[in-house]
Design an enzyme around this catalytic site. Structure first.
Site, PDB file in Angstrom:
ATOM      1  N   ASN A 176      -3.707   6.068   0.041  1.00 61.86           N
ATOM      2  CA  ASN A 176      -4.856   5.718   0.880  1.00 61.86           C
ATOM      3  C   ASN A 176      -4.327   5.400   2.269  1.00 61.86           C
ATOM      4  OD1 ASN A 176      -6.316   5.887  -1.455  1.00 61.86           O
ATOM      5  ND2 ASN A 176      -6.874   3.721  -1.560  1.00 61.86           N
ATOM      6  N   GLU A 192      -4.864   0.390  -4.922  1.00 65.35           N
ATOM      7  CA  GLU A 192      -4.353  -0.523  -3.909  1.00 65.35           C
ATOM      8  C   GLU A 192      -3.879  -1.866  -4.478  1.00 65.35           C
ATOM      9  OE1 GLU A 192      -7.290  -0.804  -0.803  1.00 65.35           O
ATOM     10  OE2 GLU A 192      -7.126   1.308  -0.294  1.00 65.35           O
ATOM     11  N   HIS A 234     -10.607  -0.675  -9.837  1.00 66.80           N
ATOM     12  CA  HIS A 234     -10.856  -0.789  -8.388  1.00 66.80           C
ATOM     13  C   HIS A 234     -11.533  -2.150  -8.169  1.00 66.80           C
ATOM     14  CE1 HIS A 234     -11.395   1.765  -4.537  1.00 66.80           C
ATOM     15  NE2 HIS A 234     -11.687   0.516  -4.214  1.00 66.80           N
ATOM     16  N   GLU A 278      -7.863   8.278  -0.417  1.00 67.93           N
ATOM     17  CA  GLU A 278      -8.859   7.702   0.509  1.00 67.93           C
ATOM     18  C   GLU A 278      -8.400   7.921   1.936  1.00 67.93           C
ATOM     19  OE1 GLU A 278      -9.926   3.547   0.012  1.00 67.93           O
ATOM     20  OE2 GLU A 278      -9.950   3.785  -2.175  1.00 67.93           O
ATOM     21  N   TYR A 296      -5.534   4.639   6.332  1.00 64.62           N
ATOM     22  CA  TYR A 296      -6.605   4.397   7.306  1.00 64.62           C
ATOM     23  C   TYR A 296      -6.075   4.291   8.733  1.00 64.62           C
ATOM     24  CZ  TYR A 296      -9.872   3.818   3.499  1.00 64.62           C
ATOM     25  OH  TYR A 296     -10.664   4.073   2.411  1.00 64.62           O
ATOM     26  N   ARG A 320     -13.742  11.218  -7.119  1.00 66.75           N
ATOM     27  CA  ARG A 320     -12.946  10.073  -7.560  1.00 66.75           C
ATOM     28  C   ARG A 320     -13.867   8.862  -7.622  1.00 66.75           C
ATOM     29  NH1 ARG A 320      -9.559   6.054  -4.126  1.00 66.75           N
ATOM     30  NH2 ARG A 320      -8.752   4.802  -5.835  1.00 66.75           N
TER      31      ARG A 320
HETATM   32  O1  IFM Z   1     -13.760   0.229   0.927  1.00 67.37           O
HETATM   33  C1  IFM Z   1     -12.383   0.149   0.778  1.00 67.37           C
HETATM   34  C2  IFM Z   1     -11.946   0.660  -0.583  1.00 67.37           C
HETATM   35  O2  IFM Z   1     -12.572  -0.014  -1.614  1.00 67.37           O
HETATM   36  C3  IFM Z   1     -10.458   0.501  -0.747  1.00 67.37           C
HETATM   37  N1  IFM Z   1      -9.751   1.071   0.359  1.00 67.37           N
HETATM   38  C4  IFM Z   1     -10.180   0.764   1.692  1.00 67.37           C
HETATM   39  C5  IFM Z   1     -11.676   0.968   1.823  1.00 67.37           C
HETATM   40  C6  IFM Z   1     -12.128   0.607   3.247  1.00 67.37           C
HETATM   41  O3  IFM Z   1     -11.818  -0.722   3.533  1.00 67.37           O
END
Ligand code: IFM
Length: 461
Positions: A293, A165, A120, A367, A295, A76
């Site tokens: 995504n 995002e 992006h 992500e 985290y 990706r």
């Molecule tokens: O690096 C970023 C990415 O560009 C978008 N999502 C979160 C990642 C980590 O902060």
């Protein structure tokens, strides 16, 4: 216990143009908002820019060889809009198209599926000068750019992500001022939140007009808001608004043609003249997948007077009434960027999406990853055990979620390479491959080898 995956599970890695390409002034590339923002004093740690980054523009054959060695099935990456249309208008820069043709051809030759993100975050500066995402016209310009990409690359690319995002594109960029263009304008952020939705709907249609068989989706960053002060009605109310603002706005818009009612009430007249009659029919669209995504989870607690100085993070008036994610209250592990490690959250999240939006036919984790600064040791080995643990823990939870019915079809590790972490510059390393920026030397980290093993076994053993 082994946590296995379906036999056709798509194992990938992810990057983004401004974070890795470098070559910022080559082959006619136009200026993007990140070129401008990174040069604005005080905006990015150490004044770092993406001018060189990982020099992927010149080193992509080496990076593809590395991916192939890891057994990665899909890559990706994002296209830099100002490489193709330097002024964001209809004037093409053929050398930009040539670059992505070379990249895509090399991926196909390596047996790696190219998965393209169209946006992006590197908006042509010329469009920002006319209001950027706060200007409705940007959504239409984006749909034209999407059509040009479909025509140029659609013979080899079948899976397209429109925007990455959109919450960051609108709130982090136009209200909090942390990302380019660095505005602190609540009204502009509300407009950008709608225009990114609209851009997705319009671009989905322009991609499908080129080839109805394309698979098209939006990538959203999502989280679980954990209530740290049960029983406090203010926290319940704030969580509803935060969740609407972050999680439900785009998914609900695309799936059901609706934005959260409580949030619209909180925005009040800011949406007047922004959401036009008929818009929600354009926002709602048929997509083949949702990109997720993930985290970390977020923690919300009652406001305490002693936390007041920390509340300058608030980006919406209603956010001022509670405390969001104060790391000092989190007792678990934090990554180097200060984010809590909450692997069970990825399972909770995809199961929630499956439950609340049954129309989401498939999900890709587009992500997931963590920032740890491990460097090569005296033998040149990068033993990033904490990232190995993070990867294994999150993938185990994804496997459990799939077994409980969540239609997750693939996973993209963020990131293939250490790279430019936006306002954090090069201070945060998310790669499964280490990059020594002075020499551009790449070293596969222990987490990269672990990922190779997971891919080969199709399981976390
Ligand atoms: O690096 C970023 C990415 O560009 C978008 N999502 C979160 C990642 C980590 O902060």
């Amino acid at each position: 216990m082994a946590h296995s995956f379906p036999s056709d599970f798509l194992w990938g890695t992810a990057t983004a143009s401004y974070q890795i390409e470098g070559a910022a002034h080559e082959d006619g590339r136009g200026v993007s908002i990140w070129d401008t923002f990174s040069r604005t004093p005080g905006k990015v740690k150490n004044g770092d820019t993406g001018d060189v980054a990982c020099d992927h523009y010149h080193r992509f054959p080496e990076d593809i060889a590395l991916m192939k060695g890891l057994g990665v099935k899909a890559y990706r990456f994002s296209i830099a809009w100002p490489r193709l249309f330097p002024q964001g208008d209809s004037v093409r820069e053929e050398r930009g198209f040539d670059f992505y043709n070379r990249l895509i051809d090399a991926l196909v030759a390596a047996g790696i599926e190219p998965m393209v993100t169209l946006y992006h975050w590197d908006l042509p500066q010329a469009l920002e000068d006319r209001g950027g995402w706060a200007n409705r016209q940007t959504a239409y310009a984006f749909a034209d750019y999407a059509a040009a990409c479909a025509n140029a690359f659609g013979d080899r690319v079948s899976t397209w992500i429109t925007l990455n995002e959109p919450w960051c594109v609108s709130w982090l960029s136009y209200s909090m001022g942390i990302h380019a263009p660095g505005k602190k304008d609540y009204r502009a952020a509300v407009a950008a939140a709608h225009h990114t939705s609209l851009a997705h709907g319009l671009a989905t249609r322009s991609l499908k007009a080129v080839n109805p068989a394309f698979k098209v989706g939006l990538t959203v960053n999502m989280t679980n808001y954990i209530n740290e002060s049960p029983g406090d009605p203010v926290v319940d109310e704030v969580i509803d608004l935060l969740d609407g603002n972050y999680n439900r706005w785009w998914v609900g818009g695309v799936q059901n043609g609706e934005y959260p009612a409580t949030l619209l009430a909180a925005y009040g007249d800011l949406v007047d003249g922004v959401i036009l009659p008929g818009d929600m029919d354009l926002v709602r669209c048929e997509n083949e997948f949702l990109g997720v995504n993930y985290y970390r989870d977020e923690f919300v607690a009652s406001a305490r007077p002693e936390d007041l100085p920390l509340r300058d993070r608030a980006y919406m008036p209603f956010d001022q009434r509670a405390n969001l994610s104060l790391p000092e209250r989190f007792t678990g592990k934090l990554t180097d960027i200060g984010w809590p490690v909450t692997p069970h959250g990825i399972k909770d999240l995809v199961l929630r999406i499956h439950r609340e939006w049954p129309g989401v036919k498939a999900m890709y984790i587009t992500e997931n990853g963590c920032a740890y600064g491990d460097e090569p040791d005296a033998n040149g080995v990068v033993n990033d055990q904490r990232r190995v643990d993070y990867l294994r823990a999150h993938l185990s939870e994804v496997s459990k979620a799939i077994k409980q019915g969540a239609p997750v079809r693939g996973y993209f590790a963020w990131s293939l390479l250490d790279n430019y972490e936006w306002a954090e510059g090069y201070s945060q390393r998310f790669g499964i491959i280490h990059v020594e920026y002075a020499t551009q030397r790449r070293t596969i980290k222990a987490s990269g080898y672990e990922y190779r093993k997971i891919i080969a076994h199709n399981a976390v053993n």
